[in-house]
Design a protein around this motif. Sequence first.
Motif, PDB file in Angstrom:
ATOM      1  N   ALA A  81       0.868  -1.167  -0.047  1.00 25.61           N
ATOM      2  CA  ALA A  81      -0.211  -0.128   0.037  1.00 25.61           C
ATOM      3  C   ALA A  81       0.933   1.385  -0.006  1.00 25.61           C
ATOM      4  N   TRP A  82       2.173   1.104   0.623  1.00 23.87           N
ATOM      5  CA  TRP A  82       3.112   2.362   0.730  1.00 23.87           C
ATOM      6  C   TRP A  82       3.452   2.857  -0.697  1.00 23.87           C
ATOM      7  N   MET A  83       3.246   2.055  -1.846  1.00 21.36           N
ATOM      8  CA  MET A  83       3.611   2.443  -3.021  1.00 21.36           C
ATOM      9  C   MET A  83       2.228   3.138  -3.670  1.00 21.36           C
ATOM     10  N   GLY A  84       1.330   3.209  -3.179  1.00 19.58           N
ATOM     11  CA  GLY A  84      -0.116   3.918  -3.710  1.00 19.58           C
ATOM     12  C   GLY A  84      -0.425   5.084  -2.934  1.00 19.58           C
ATOM     13  N   VAL A  85      -1.393   5.788  -3.206  1.00 14.88           N
ATOM     14  CA  VAL A  85      -2.146   6.805  -2.387  1.00 14.88           C
ATOM     15  C   VAL A  85      -3.678   6.419  -2.277  1.00 14.88           C
TER      16      VAL A  85
ATOM     17  N   GLY B 285     -11.469  -5.475  -4.540  1.00 17.72           N
ATOM     18  CA  GLY B 285     -10.979  -5.948  -3.257  1.00 17.72           C
ATOM     19  C   GLY B 285      -9.503  -5.795  -3.069  1.00 17.72           C
ATOM     20  N   ASN B 286      -8.771  -5.990  -3.737  1.00 22.95           N
ATOM     21  CA  ASN B 286      -7.156  -6.123  -4.107  1.00 22.95           C
ATOM     22  C   ASN B 286      -6.562  -4.864  -4.686  1.00 22.95           C
ATOM     23  N   VAL B 287      -7.087  -3.837  -4.490  1.00 24.98           N
ATOM     24  CA  VAL B 287      -6.483  -2.566  -5.182  1.00 24.98           C
ATOM     25  C   VAL B 287      -6.748  -1.186  -4.473  1.00 24.98           C
ATOM     26  N   VAL B 288      -5.667  -0.728  -4.139  1.00 22.71           N
ATOM     27  CA  VAL B 288      -5.514   0.678  -3.406  1.00 22.71           C
ATOM     28  C   VAL B 288      -6.467   1.761  -4.489  1.00 22.71           C
ATOM     29  N   PRO B 289      -7.531   2.318  -4.243  1.00 18.66           N
ATOM     30  CA  PRO B 289      -8.355   3.163  -5.021  1.00 18.66           C
ATOM     31  C   PRO B 289      -7.675   4.411  -5.514  1.00 18.66           C
TER      32      PRO B 289
END
Length: 359
Positions: free
Chosen positions: A191-195, A238-242
Amino acid sequence: MSVELNLSADPVELTVALVNTPSVSGEEAELADAVQRALVEQAPHLEVVRSGNTVLARTNLGLPARVVLAGHLDTVPLNDNLPLRRTGSGEDELLHGCGTVDMKGGDAVFLHLAATLTAPRHDLTFVFYDCEEIEATRNGLGRIERDLPDWLAGDLAIVGEPSNGVVEAGCQGTMRIELRTTGVRAHPARAWMGVNAIHAAGEALRRLESYEPRRVEIDGCHYREGLQAVRIAGGVAGNVVPDECVVTINHRFAPDRSVADAEAHLREVFDGFDVTVVDFAGGALPGLGAPAARELVAAAGGEPVAKLGWTDVARFAALGVPAVNYGPGDPLLAHKQNEYAPAAQIRRCADVLRRFLTG
């Protein structure tokens, strides 16, 4: 078999006939036909015209003032609440069914007066219009404003929206905005690779939670504003940071604010966010200073109150016609399955308006 309306009958019986003729928005033709036929046959003192499923009628007596009485013929979709049921008796009788409150009780009052007031002290215009309960672009009053504008001219407009038999003055404006946040997609395991765009909306929700709505007194009427999130949408899987979230927010504002004022206020409240206005309608000031409005308030008795909500009085106000809401039924019951109106209140509204219109 065509619907037959007896306009000279007790307004309560007329309400029963109107309610038992279904007229969900866009399906008003049968009722509009009946209204037009009844006015032509039973009110020869009126000029009657038809526009789509709107029926208009008016006196042309050359009197110094004109009062417009407007009521919509359509209802929200049925909810297992037809045919009409009657309970109680006498002063305690209740009429149950779709449209009893919003607003066939008011329509019945106006139709009864249209047929029986042959010598009013003001010239009268009656507007029975279609498609009020759906998108504004289909509202019959908008079509009349474009095609037959002189039919909406007057010194006072009375919209028969349910008001518990009390004059409800003016109305609130409404504005809907979308507040959009963006982010960067990533796998939740990294998750730290996304926002996360949904998380980014948290600050806007905190501002909403702490928001203190304004309370405003205008001409003795107390308006209470509101600001509420009414929808939130976001997420990919369900497995993607929006990477996107949209919060839809509704603002109800007092009529001392213009649409531009309301927008500026919302942009201030949500400074730093991407805000898009998606829908709006201006409010209407109480209009109680008009001589005819003061006469109506005197006839109705009691103190006028603010209309908390938007109604078509705003359309008349925008045309420079002072307008109020006045009709039978509790507005809190509008659109409910258990909608009902007191028979005594329907009769009282008819008596008050007859007194006002005849002096």
